[in-house]
Design a protein around this motif. Structure first.
Motif, mmCIF file in Angstrom:
data_model
loop_
_atom_site.group_PDB
_atom_site.id
_atom_site.type_symbol
_atom_site.label_atom_id
_atom_site.label_comp_id
_atom_site.label_asym_id
_atom_site.label_seq_id
_atom_site.Cartn_x
_atom_site.Cartn_y
_atom_site.Cartn_z
ATOM 1 N N VAL A 17 0.865 -1.178 0.000
ATOM 2 C CA VAL A 17 0.000 0.000 0.000
ATOM 3 C C VAL A 17 0.904 1.230 0.000
ATOM 4 N N MET B 170 -7.465 1.009 1.478
ATOM 5 C CA MET B 170 -6.689 1.203 2.696
ATOM 6 C C MET B 170 -6.055 2.583 2.785
ATOM 7 N N ARG B 171 -6.002 3.289 1.621
ATOM 8 C CA ARG B 171 -5.387 4.613 1.657
ATOM 9 C C ARG B 171 -5.872 5.396 0.442
ATOM 10 N N LEU C 280 -7.171 -4.371 8.494
ATOM 11 C CA LEU C 280 -6.711 -3.010 8.749
ATOM 12 C C LEU C 280 -7.847 -2.022 8.504
ATOM 13 N N GLY D 172 -4.651 1.482 12.559
ATOM 14 C CA GLY D 172 -5.493 0.582 11.768
ATOM 15 C C GLY D 172 -5.767 -0.732 12.469
ATOM 16 N N GLU E 273 -8.910 1.625 7.475
ATOM 17 C CA GLU E 273 -8.285 2.734 6.759
ATOM 18 C C GLU E 273 -8.311 3.998 7.613
#
Ligand SMILES: *Cc1c(COP(=O)(O)O)cnc(C)c1O
Length: 393
Positions: free
Chosen positions: A68, A238-239, A225, A83, A227
């Motif tokens: 990521v 996630m990002r 996880l 996260g 975000e």
């Protein structure tokens, strides 16, 4: 040789000219948004990002879809710690880290503590290493994450991450390692280490500033996880945020160069580092190495010089770029939390120099540095009120 000499490669590294070359087209001709799905500008940008992703993944033995991209290791550390703290069940969770971590991990742990997560800050041994048995002993039923760095940014000490990873895996606890100083400099493989989350930073490995990555394990176990940046769902949700394509391309190019050149470079730099150490010890008494000399980055040396005032030391070494602690904390006058954790007194912690060598450090640089540091330390000791034992400045 040109002055000043740069020996602060742990703070940042210059971008390799080959990396700059690779980045340039992506500012102008290939300027597309990697998320544009309907035209060739977008496809070219996406292809470049995916090639960079594969290169970064290769460097750490990961699959490309486990990388990521972020703005750097600080963001990666935040994403990992927040996260996982956020993903854990209500009623309180527990994180284990250690006292000598980078502030990006320590301050993030303090932040999640204020939101109800319990955090254990393990001590380090006098050589700077965490005891894997202490990690095992600290794990409880509510422990969700162990976060221990791969290589320390001040003393270069390599933590026993494979042992810690094994302990965490055996107990079903996720393992995060901040590897900003390790990746690209020493071999680090996510399978060998059994790491579930790994923070990286391009500007610590001859890539550009403002880009990094978090490795997030996808299988066995799949890391849940949460975000921290919401939006268009980039980076598998996630990002979010438009990808910085030129910087990512540069990160990929830097990773490929490190993969190809890392072992030869480590050998060359280690020889320079060892000579610097040996020659300073030949010329000066009461020089102390901070941290293990065996479990250490090849490009790091951290020394304390007894019997002088630390305040004057860095000022007198005016044509060598070094620091006494981490770049981000050296604005404060507090002595390094890492050196204090090793058991140094405040005076000795202040009278310390972190030497960080790198890709463009030469033999002549080291000759000059030995000469300069030896003469400065000699002179300051003559003048110092600390020179007589028992007299406190
Ligand atoms: C430099 C560094 C960071 C911060 O990385 P940025 O990419 O500058 O945010 C985090 N951890 C360690 C160990 C570092 O050396």
């Amino acid at each position: 040789m040109t002055l000043p000499i740069y020996l602060d490669y742990h703070a940042t590294t210059p971008v390799d000219p080959r990396v700059v070359e690779a980045m340039l087209p992506y500012f102008t001709r290939e300027f597309g948004n990697a998320a544009s799905r309907t035209h060739a500008f977008g496809w070219a940008a996406r292809d470049a990002v995916e090639e960079a992703r594969a290169r970064v993944a290769d460097l750490v033995g990961a699959a490309a879809n486990e990388i990521v991209f972020t703005s750097g290791a600080t963001e990666s550390d935040n994403l990992a710690v927040r996260g996982i703290a956020g993903a854990s069940r209500d009623g309180g969770s527990h994180i284990i880290t250690c006292v000598s971590e980078h502030t990006a991990v320590l301050d993030t742990c303090r932040a999640v503590e204020r939101q109800g997560t319990r955090v254990t800050y393990l001590p380090v041994r006098p050589d700077g290493r965490v005891d894997p048995d202490a990690v095992a002993a600290a794990i409880g039923p509510d422990t969700v994450l162990v976060s221990v760095m791969a290589a320390n940014n001040e003393i270069g000490v390599l933590q026993p991450v494979a042992e810690i990873g094994a302990v965490a895996r055996a107990r079903g606890v996720l393992f995060h390692t901040d590897a900003a100083q390790a990746v690209g400099h020493v071999r680090l493989d996510v399978e060998d280490v059994q790491a579930d989350l790994v923070s990286m930073s391009a500007h610590k490995m001859y890539g550009p500033k403002g880009v990094g990555a978090l490795y997030v394990r996808r299988r066995r176990p799949r890391v849940p996880l949460v975000e921290q940046m919401s939006g268009g769902g980039h980076e598998r949700g996630m990002r979010s945020g438009t990808l910085n394509v030129p910087a990512i391309v540069g990160f990929g190019a830097a990773a490929a160069l490190c993969a190809a050149e890392m072992s030869a470079e480590a050998e060359r730099v280690r020889a320079l580092r060892d000579r610097l150490h040996r020659q300073l010890c030949d010329r000066l008494d009461d020089v102390r190495v901070n941290g293990s000399m065996t479990h250490r980055l090849p490009n790091n040396l951290n020394l304390s010089f007894a019997r002088l005032e630390g305040e004057s030391l860095l000022m007198a070494i005016d044509d060598i770029a070094v620091s006494s602690g981490a770049a981000c904390t050296s604005a404060s006058r507090d002595p390094s939390h890492v050196l204090m954790a090793l058991g140094l007194g405040e005076d000795l912690a202040r009278a310390s120099i972190r030497f960080g060598l790198g890709r463009w450090t030469t033999d002549e640089d080291i000759d000059y540095v030995v000469q300069k540091v030896a003469s400065v330390v000699g002179r300051l000791r003559e003048m110092s009120p600390l020179r007589t034992a028992g007299v406190d400045a």
